[in-house]
Design a protein around this motif. Structure first.
Motif, PDB file in Angstrom:
ATOM      1  N   GLN A 148      73.086 -42.404 -58.711  1.00  0.00           N
ATOM      2  CA  GLN A 148      72.987 -41.277 -59.629  1.00  0.00           C
ATOM      3  C   GLN A 148      71.995 -40.220 -59.153  1.00  0.00           C
ATOM      4  O   GLN A 148      72.123 -39.046 -59.500  1.00  0.00           O
ATOM      5  CB  GLN A 148      72.618 -41.775 -61.026  1.00  0.00           C
ATOM      6  N   GLY A 149      71.017 -40.630 -58.357  1.00  0.00           N
ATOM      7  CA  GLY A 149      70.083 -39.655 -57.814  1.00  0.00           C
ATOM      8  C   GLY A 149      70.747 -38.689 -56.853  1.00  0.00           C
ATOM      9  O   GLY A 149      70.367 -37.518 -56.761  1.00  0.00           O
ATOM     10  N   THR A 150      71.758 -39.174 -56.124  1.00  0.00           N
ATOM     11  CA  THR A 150      72.521 -38.298 -55.238  1.00  0.00           C
ATOM     12  C   THR A 150      73.279 -37.251 -56.049  1.00  0.00           C
ATOM     13  O   THR A 150      73.368 -36.084 -55.656  1.00  0.00           O
ATOM     14  CB  THR A 150      73.510 -39.123 -54.390  1.00  0.00           C
ATOM     15  N   LEU A 151      73.813 -37.655 -57.191  1.00  0.00           N
ATOM     16  CA  LEU A 151      74.510 -36.718 -58.068  1.00  0.00           C
ATOM     17  C   LEU A 151      73.535 -35.784 -58.767  1.00  0.00           C
ATOM     18  O   LEU A 151      73.842 -34.612 -59.020  1.00  0.00           O
ATOM     19  CB  LEU A 151      75.305 -37.492 -59.124  1.00  0.00           C
ATOM     20  N   HIS A 152      72.352 -36.288 -59.071  1.00  0.00           N
ATOM     21  CA  HIS A 152      71.386 -35.554 -59.891  1.00  0.00           C
ATOM     22  C   HIS A 152      70.673 -34.457 -59.103  1.00  0.00           C
ATOM     23  O   HIS A 152      70.482 -33.350 -59.615  1.00  0.00           O
ATOM     24  CB  HIS A 152      70.356 -36.540 -60.449  1.00  0.00           C
ATOM     25  N   ARG A 153      70.282 -34.739 -57.877  1.00  0.00           N
ATOM     26  CA  ARG A 153      69.449 -33.793 -57.121  1.00  0.00           C
ATOM     27  C   ARG A 153      70.336 -32.831 -56.324  1.00  0.00           C
ATOM     28  O   ARG A 153      70.607 -33.028 -55.145  1.00  0.00           O
ATOM     29  CB  ARG A 153      68.499 -34.550 -56.185  1.00  0.00           C
ATOM     30  N   GLN A 154      70.797 -31.801 -57.005  1.00  0.00           N
ATOM     31  CA  GLN A 154      71.684 -30.828 -56.376  1.00  0.00           C
ATOM     32  C   GLN A 154      70.955 -29.494 -56.245  1.00  0.00           C
ATOM     33  O   GLN A 154      70.197 -29.090 -57.122  1.00  0.00           O
ATOM     34  CB  GLN A 154      72.958 -30.639 -57.203  1.00  0.00           C
ATOM     35  N   ALA A 155      71.204 -28.813 -55.146  1.00  0.00           N
ATOM     36  CA  ALA A 155      70.679 -27.467 -54.913  1.00  0.00           C
ATOM     37  C   ALA A 155      71.614 -26.786 -53.930  1.00  0.00           C
ATOM     38  O   ALA A 155      72.263 -27.449 -53.113  1.00  0.00           O
ATOM     39  CB  ALA A 155      69.253 -27.515 -54.358  1.00  0.00           C
ATOM     40  N   ARG A 156      71.676 -25.467 -54.005  1.00  0.00           N
ATOM     41  CA  ARG A 156      72.643 -24.736 -53.197  1.00  0.00           C
ATOM     42  C   ARG A 156      72.521 -25.073 -51.709  1.00  0.00           C
ATOM     43  O   ARG A 156      73.500 -25.342 -51.028  1.00  0.00           O
ATOM     44  CB  ARG A 156      72.446 -23.233 -53.408  1.00  0.00           C
ATOM     45  N   GLY A 157      71.311 -25.066 -51.187  1.00  0.00           N
ATOM     46  CA  GLY A 157      71.119 -25.317 -49.766  1.00  0.00           C
ATOM     47  C   GLY A 157      71.417 -26.742 -49.350  1.00  0.00           C
ATOM     48  O   GLY A 157      71.717 -27.008 -48.188  1.00  0.00           O
ATOM     49  N   ARG A 158      71.349 -27.674 -50.313  1.00  0.00           N
ATOM     50  CA  ARG A 158      71.609 -29.083 -50.013  1.00  0.00           C
ATOM     51  C   ARG A 158      73.093 -29.410 -50.044  1.00  0.00           C
ATOM     52  O   ARG A 158      73.499 -30.484 -49.638  1.00  0.00           O
ATOM     53  CB  ARG A 158      70.873 -29.967 -51.023  1.00  0.00           C
ATOM     54  N   GLY A 159      73.913 -28.467 -50.553  1.00  0.00           N
ATOM     55  CA  GLY A 159      75.347 -28.682 -50.577  1.00  0.00           C
ATOM     56  C   GLY A 159      75.792 -29.529 -51.758  1.00  0.00           C
ATOM     57  O   GLY A 159      74.997 -29.966 -52.589  1.00  0.00           O
ATOM     58  N   GLN A 160      77.094 -29.758 -51.826  1.00  0.00           N
ATOM     59  CA  GLN A 160      77.668 -30.611 -52.865  1.00  0.00           C
ATOM     60  C   GLN A 160      77.699 -32.051 -52.347  1.00  0.00           C
ATOM     61  O   GLN A 160      78.400 -32.351 -51.391  1.00  0.00           O
ATOM     62  CB  GLN A 160      79.087 -30.157 -53.194  1.00  0.00           C
ATOM     63  N   GLN A 161      76.940 -32.929 -52.989  1.00  0.00           N
ATOM     64  CA  GLN A 161      76.812 -34.296 -52.493  1.00  0.00           C
ATOM     65  C   GLN A 161      77.482 -35.295 -53.442  1.00  0.00           C
ATOM     66  O   GLN A 161      77.448 -35.138 -54.655  1.00  0.00           O
ATOM     67  CB  GLN A 161      75.338 -34.653 -52.326  1.00  0.00           C
ATOM     68  N   GLN A 162      78.071 -36.308 -52.826  1.00  0.00           N
ATOM     69  CA  GLN A 162      78.734 -37.354 -53.597  1.00  0.00           C
ATOM     70  C   GLN A 162      78.387 -38.728 -53.038  1.00  0.00           C
ATOM     71  O   GLN A 162      78.486 -38.950 -51.826  1.00  0.00           O
ATOM     72  CB  GLN A 162      80.254 -37.193 -53.530  1.00  0.00           C
ATOM     73  N   PRO A 163      77.965 -39.670 -53.886  1.00  0.00           N
ATOM     74  CA  PRO A 163      77.833 -41.060 -53.434  1.00  0.00           C
ATOM     75  C   PRO A 163      79.232 -41.640 -53.260  1.00  0.00           C
ATOM     76  O   PRO A 163      80.129 -41.396 -54.070  1.00  0.00           O
ATOM     77  CB  PRO A 163      77.088 -41.731 -54.586  1.00  0.00           C
ATOM     78  N   LEU A 164      79.432 -42.404 -52.188  1.00  0.00           N
ATOM     79  CA  LEU A 164      80.762 -42.929 -51.883  1.00  0.00           C
ATOM     80  C   LEU A 164      80.842 -44.450 -51.906  1.00  0.00           C
ATOM     81  O   LEU A 164      81.813 -45.016 -52.410  1.00  0.00           O
ATOM     82  CB  LEU A 164      81.212 -42.429 -50.502  1.00  0.00           C
ATOM     83  N   PHE A 165      79.823 -45.111 -51.358  1.00  0.00           N
ATOM     84  CA  PHE A 165      79.913 -46.567 -51.175  1.00  0.00           C
ATOM     85  C   PHE A 165      78.503 -47.137 -51.147  1.00  0.00           C
ATOM     86  O   PHE A 165      77.606 -46.599 -50.485  1.00  0.00           O
ATOM     87  CB  PHE A 165      80.634 -46.862 -49.855  1.00  0.00           C
ATOM     88  N   LEU A 166      78.289 -48.223 -51.882  1.00  0.00           N
ATOM     89  CA  LEU A 166      76.991 -48.894 -51.891  1.00  0.00           C
ATOM     90  C   LEU A 166      77.226 -50.390 -51.947  1.00  0.00           C
ATOM     91  O   LEU A 166      77.968 -50.880 -52.797  1.00  0.00           O
ATOM     92  CB  LEU A 166      76.171 -48.441 -53.109  1.00  0.00           C
ATOM     93  N   ILE A 167      76.607 -51.107 -51.013  1.00  0.00           N
ATOM     94  CA  ILE A 167      76.687 -52.564 -51.013  1.00  0.00           C
ATOM     95  C   ILE A 167      75.280 -53.135 -51.049  1.00  0.00           C
ATOM     96  O   ILE A 167      74.374 -52.629 -50.374  1.00  0.00           O
ATOM     97  CB  ILE A 167      77.471 -53.107 -49.796  1.00  0.00           C
TER      98      ILE A 167
END
Length: 323
Positions: free
Chosen positions: A221-240
């Motif tokens: 959720q931190g990947t989804l939460h910490r968004q900024a224009r310069g950082r781009g659109q980020q999505q978590p995909l896989f976690l084991i």
């Protein structure tokens, strides 16, 4: 319940931005592999920042039991100066009303009330000095395919200063127009980051099962939460997350047991690199084989996956619901 030795593997994607820039390369991407290799990288510091910022907002005032304050963060005093280690620690002690205890034993106060100290460790250079190696250690995150960054520019409509009513002198002409900005961006990239959890270090920092679960949730959720224009659109995909029953064993280098398809031969052969999740599949069959081969030493294995990602391999026995 106590923490088990474990391994983590986290995969995320980014579009139209750079999550972690290199100040030594004009804020371009970080490249620790040779240019011809093509892969780019993110520091573990960047990933930890995502987790910390998530906990700050998800656990306001340290949470209901005041145990999840964050030690490493940007805080300014009333004069606009950035607080250092000593002041940040005192701030936590004040919030939990343990200033007196902190004067003699700041270490205990931070271990009880700071999530990132228990999880990532601490170097406390204020007397009395102490340091603790964190139970959770991340490696660098590397892209799973070659990536080209692009240099782009644009304009901002607003001028940097108001135009003077009495007229404009020559050296102020530029201030009447919008400013020009320049930046590097990455059109699309998929990153893979390994990590380990050390049970013995967890004993020294008092890391709990609750901390472990908050860490896993924070990665996603931190990947989804910490968004900024310069950082781009980020999505978590896989976690084991693999937990071991044998305290002296781990599979190791599990990042080498997954791969993106169709692979380097296609991307380097025709020069067409992946541009979206539709262009790739994540092959985890070698990792699943390793889990099966070593099941006698594994206590538990859990996998979280973004439904937009195409997976090669049957994860049904390990798959978890997303948070």
């Amino acid at each position: 319940m106590t923490i088990n030795n474990g391994e983590l593997l986290f995969v995320k994607s980014v579009k139209d931005g750079i999550p972690n820039r290199d100040p030594l390369q004009d804020s371009d991407v970080r490249r620790i592999f040779p240019e011809e290799d093509g892969r780019i990288s993110l520091t573990d510091v960047s990933i930890k920042r995502d987790v910390r910022d998530y906990v700050i907002d998800a656990e306001p005032k340290g949470g209901k039991d005041k145990k999840n304050h964050i030690f490493v963060q940007e805080v300014f005093n009333e004069k606009g100066s950035l607080l250092g280690r000593g002041s940040l620690a005192k701030l936590i002690a004040e919030k939990v009303e343990k200033e007196q205890q902190a004067r003699d034993d700041m270490k205990s106060v931070l271990l009880e009330h700071s999530f990132d100290v228990r999880t990532f460790g601490i170097v406390y250079s204020v007397r009395p000095k102490f340091n603790l190696t964190g139970p959770v250690q991340f490696g660098w995150a590397h892209s799973m395919h070659p990536v080209d960054s692009q240099y782009v520019q644009g304009t901002v409509v607003l001028p940097s200063k108001d135009t003077k009513e009495s007229g404009i002198v020559d050296n102020e002409k530029g201030k009447t127009q919008g400013t020009i900005w320049t930046s590097y961006i990455v059109p699309f990239a998929v990153f893979c980051m390994p990590g380990v959890i050390n049970a013995k270090n967890a004993e020294h920092t008092n890391m709990t099962i609750e901390d472990q679960e908050l860490l896993l949730k924070g990665l996603w959720q931190g990947t989804l939460h910490r968004q900024a224009r310069g950082r781009g659109q980020q999505q978590p995909l896989f976690l084991i997350h693999i937990e071991y029953s044998d305290p002296f064993f781990r599979i190791g280098y599990i990042e080498d047991l997954i791969s993106l398809e169709p692979g380097d031969k296609v991307w380097r052969g025709n020069g067409k690199k992946p541009t979206s999740l539709n262009d790739i599949e994540l092959n985890i069959n070698p990792l699943l084989d390793a889990l099966e081969e070593n099941k006698g030493k594994i206590e538990r294995c859990r996998i979280w996956v973004n439904n937009q990602l195409n997976i090669i391999g049957d994860i049904s026995k390990y798959k978890q619901e997303l948070w």
